[in-house]
Each structure stands twice: as C-alpha cells, then as structure tokens.
Design a protein around this motif. Structure first.
Motif, PDB file in Angstrom:
ATOM      1  N   SER A  80      33.035  34.078  34.765  1.00 55.79           N
ATOM      2  CA  SER A  80      32.321  34.000  33.490  1.00 55.79           C
ATOM      3  C   SER A  80      33.015  34.618  32.290  1.00 55.79           C
ATOM      4  O   SER A  80      33.009  34.050  31.201  1.00 55.79           O
ATOM      5  N   ASN A  81      33.590  35.825  32.442  1.00 55.83           N
ATOM      6  CA  ASN A  81      34.178  36.539  31.314  1.00 55.83           C
ATOM      7  C   ASN A  81      35.622  36.913  31.649  1.00 55.83           C
ATOM      8  O   ASN A  81      35.971  37.102  32.811  1.00 55.83           O
ATOM      9  N   ASN A  82      36.447  37.066  30.630  1.00 60.33           N
ATOM     10  CA  ASN A  82      37.827  37.501  30.863  1.00 60.33           C
ATOM     11  C   ASN A  82      37.840  38.898  31.485  1.00 60.33           C
ATOM     12  O   ASN A  82      37.017  39.755  31.144  1.00 60.33           O
ATOM     13  N   LEU A  83      38.793  39.119  32.380  1.00 60.46           N
ATOM     14  CA  LEU A  83      38.947  40.411  33.041  1.00 60.46           C
ATOM     15  C   LEU A  83      40.257  41.035  32.564  1.00 60.46           C
ATOM     16  O   LEU A  83      41.310  40.390  32.588  1.00 60.46           O
ATOM     17  N   LEU A  84      40.190  42.298  32.110  1.00 60.67           N
ATOM     18  CA  LEU A  84      41.350  42.995  31.578  1.00 60.67           C
ATOM     19  C   LEU A  84      41.736  44.158  32.482  1.00 60.67           C
ATOM     20  O   LEU A  84      40.906  44.675  33.233  1.00 60.67           O
ATOM     21  N   LYS A  85      42.986  44.593  32.384  1.00 60.24           N
ATOM     22  CA  LYS A  85      43.498  45.771  33.104  1.00 60.24           C
ATOM     23  C   LYS A  85      43.146  45.705  34.590  1.00 60.24           C
ATOM     24  O   LYS A  85      42.777  46.707  35.202  1.00 60.24           O
ATOM     25  N   SER A  86      43.269  44.535  35.164  1.00 59.28           N
ATOM     26  CA  SER A  86      42.833  44.333  36.548  1.00 59.28           C
ATOM     27  C   SER A  86      43.955  44.618  37.533  1.00 59.28           C
ATOM     28  O   SER A  86      45.136  44.356  37.261  1.00 59.28           O
ATOM     29  N   LYS A  87      43.565  45.141  38.692  1.00 56.26           N
ATOM     30  CA  LYS A  87      44.534  45.548  39.701  1.00 56.26           C
ATOM     31  C   LYS A  87      43.887  45.482  41.074  1.00 56.26           C
ATOM     32  O   LYS A  87      42.703  45.792  41.236  1.00 56.26           O
ATOM     33  N   VAL A  88      44.678  45.084  42.083  1.00 55.09           N
ATOM     34  CA  VAL A  88      44.252  45.118  43.476  1.00 55.09           C
ATOM     35  C   VAL A  88      45.166  46.093  44.213  1.00 55.09           C
ATOM     36  O   VAL A  88      46.398  46.017  44.078  1.00 55.09           O
ATOM     37  N   GLN A 105      38.846  33.910  32.233  1.00 54.21           N
ATOM     38  CA  GLN A 105      37.579  33.327  32.672  1.00 54.21           C
ATOM     39  C   GLN A 105      37.845  31.928  33.212  1.00 54.21           C
ATOM     40  O   GLN A 105      38.618  31.163  32.642  1.00 54.21           O
ATOM     41  N   GLY A 106      37.213  31.587  34.339  1.00 60.28           N
ATOM     42  CA  GLY A 106      37.361  30.271  34.934  1.00 60.28           C
ATOM     43  C   GLY A 106      38.436  30.175  35.989  1.00 60.28           C
ATOM     44  O   GLY A 106      38.578  29.116  36.619  1.00 60.28           O
TER      45      GLY A 106
END
Length: 370
Positions: A250-258, A297-298
């Motif tokens: 739904s929304n953009n994800l920032l500063k993401s990490k796994v 997003q998407g």
C-alpha cells in the motif's frame, strides 16, 4: 520555537501565523498568551524594538457532554493501524452538567473507502451504511432518553479494514479513515426553557502498508550451483541457496532492511544474486544484512517483488545425526512507512535443511546422515 522572522512587510501587507496545541488544566483555569511584534535585533534571535503587543486570556471549560474516543486502546487525534486488521473503537462519555439532559444522541461518522461495510459490529447502537454513521440514541439505548448530572457510560464498535490488494491490483494506497465524533442533546435551561447542545471533533486513522517477507532454502533451484551430498553427511559440506522475497502493498517503505544470523556450523560463501543488491556479512556477529533502502508501493503485486539469493554452506556435526538442521536464525524485516511514519516490523522463522519449496527434493533429504 516562539520567534518568527517575517521579513519585510510592505504597507497594508498581511501575514498569518497559526499555532496548534493543547491547553491543560482544571475546569475554570485561565491561560494567557502575550504576543509581541517588532523589529528583530542585530543577531536575529530576538525582538530589538517592540512596535506592539497584545494579551489574550482563555478559560478552560469542560464540555457539557464530554466524549473520549479510543482506537485499539489508544487515545489521540491520529491513529495508525496495520493493514488488513480489525479496528476496535471505544466511546466513553460523561455528563458534566449538574442538571439532566434529554434525548442524547452520540454519533461517529466514517469517511473514506478503506473499511469493510459488511463487518461492523456495534454494541448498543446502529450502523447506517447509507452514510457510514454509527448512532446511539434513546431508540437504541433507553438510558439516553434522560441523563442525570454526572452520569457516564461507554459504547463500542468494531470493523475490518478492506484488503490491501486483489489479485494483481492494489486497492489501498496511502489510505486513511476520517472519524467525526459528535453528540447532540437537549437541556432545560434557566426559566425551564429547553436548549439544544451539541459538540463534535474530528480524528484520523492512517493505515500502514501490508509488507510480507518470504524466506525459503533451496538446493536444486535458484541461480547458484550447489555442491555436497543430499541428504547432508556428517563432517561434509553441503551448500544451500537462501531466497528472500519482499512484497509491499500500500505505501512506500523507506530505510528497509532484512537481517538474520548464521549458526556456528554454517559458512558464508559470499555469492549474491542479483549482484547489485546491498548484502553484507559481519564475520564477528555472523549477521547477514540485506539493505533494501526504499521498497516502492505495489512491489510483488503490481510490479516485481524485491528478491535476493545468497549461498551458504552447512558442515553437519555428529550431534545432528538423524535430525533436520536450521540453516539460519529468525529473519527480521524493519522499515519506515512513508505515509504513516510508523515502523514496520516483520518476523519470519528460520529456514532449515527441509527444502519445502525445492522442486527436486525427496522425502528424507532433510535428515543428516553418516
């Protein structure tokens, strides 16, 4: 800050400053604001010459019929809820007047398209799907026909959020739900003359993105050629491919990490695909980190999911004979929802020698043998 630099003001020019906040205190307390206007000093951190000032005093008053709305147990004017979840709302109220009030009606009106109209469960009230309004009045709760001074109570309702996507199409993007909370009633004023009283306020529910993480272990599938025996043998190395997929609805994800860690019996082989993905291995902590940064997003719904493959090696010990072995620790995804500002956290269990997604695997290939 309490100092605003407005620059030059021509004759007849106007500028406006809006301050929003909350006054705290007891009923009847007064709070004063003094505003000064003038020419800034040479350091531009104060007013050097005061041209004018004004004093404004406000009185704190309790509402005649006071309401308090909790969303999933939280108070405030803005709430953040997970995508696809159920929302529980509690509306408490109290009559602050010393006298009785008649024909009281409470209402909550919802705006937006992010909720399932078929899912409303209302305690003691009625949901009107025509205008998405929940009403509590004397027809639904007889106590509201007449409230004495100091009377209080609580109503509640719940509803489900709409699914974030359907098939390959995202339904919700940067979605929110508006809540208008209001009360209407009659009181008997001086001279026994009925008076209408009413009040309302607005609140917002913001919906966080639906983020999914998928982690699987592979041997035959994937971009790497793995070596070693299947099933794995004691003291002999068998390599595996770990596949990570991230979907974001739904929304953009920032500063993401796994991140995940490798047990002591595992070896980091350093192969990464695609090679442009930011994957690192810390030899001291044995932590593997996939720094994704922004996930649009998407992803995984309308466009390709973010995916990375890494290769690791397993050297089983005799103590693991006859058992399935974990190849990693738990997987943890952390990111910041650009729309809501909320921190998104997703946890997934470890992957093991049990290759449930590999096309070439057979029963028993997950057990360590001699």
């Amino acid at each position: 800050n309490n100092l605003w630099s407005l620059g030059d003001l021509d004759k007849g020019a106007k500028k406006k400053i809006i301050i929003k906040g909350t006054l705290t205190g007891e009923d009847g307390d007064e709070r004063s604001f003094r505003i000064y206007a003038g020419r800034e000093d040479d350091n531009k951190d104060d007013i050097g010459v005061v041209y004018n000032s004004v004093l404004q005093t406000l009185s704190i008053k309790r509402a005649f019929l006071e309401t308090k709305l909790l969303v999933n147990g939280q108070s405030g004017t803005e709430f953040i809820v997970p995508s696809g979840s159920q929302v529980k709302v509690n509306l408490s109220w109290i009559n602050n007047l010393p006298s009785r009030v008649l024909d009281t009606e409470f209402y909550v009106r919802l705006t937006g398209d992010a909720f399932d109209r078929q899912s409303f469960n209302v305690n003691g009230g009625f949901f009107n799907s025509v205008d998405n309004t929940i009403i509590w009045n004397k027809d639904t709760s007889s106590e509201l026909s007449q409230l004495q001074g100091g009377d209080s109570g609580e109503f509640s309702f719940s509803f489900n959020l709409s699914p974030p996507f359907s098939g390959t199409r995202t339904i919700l993007k940067n979605s929110s739900i508006g809540l208008e909370v209001g009360v209407r009633a009659r009181r008997i004023g001086e001279g026994n003359v009925p008076e209408q009283i009413s009040a309302s306020e607005k609140k917002t529910i913001k919906i966080s993105s639906n983020v999914q993480l998928r982690a699987v272990s592979l041997y035959y599938d994937g971009p790497f050629k793995n070596i070693g025996g299947i099933p794995p043998k004691i003291d002999k190395e068998t390599s595996y491919t770990i596949s990570l997929n991230v979907l974001n609805a739904s929304n953009n994800l920032l500063k993401s990490k796994v991140t995940f860690t490798l047990p002591s019996y595992m070896r980091w082989l350093g192969n990464i695909s695609p090679s442009n993905e930011e994957v690192s291995f810390n030899e001291v902590t044995r932590e593997v980190s996939w720094d994704m940064g922004r996930v649009d997003q998407g992803a995984g719904v309308e466009t390709k999911a973010r995916q990375v493959f890494v290769q690791v090696g397993l050297i089983p010990s005799s103590s693991q004979l006859g058992s399935e072995v974990k190849l990693t620790s738990d997987f943890i995804l952390i990111g910041e929802d650009e729309f809501t500002g909320a921190t998104i956290t997703v946890n997934k269990p470890p992957v093991s020698t049990r290759l449930i997604s590999d096309t070439g695997i057979k029963t028993g290939d997950d057990i360590i043998v001699k």
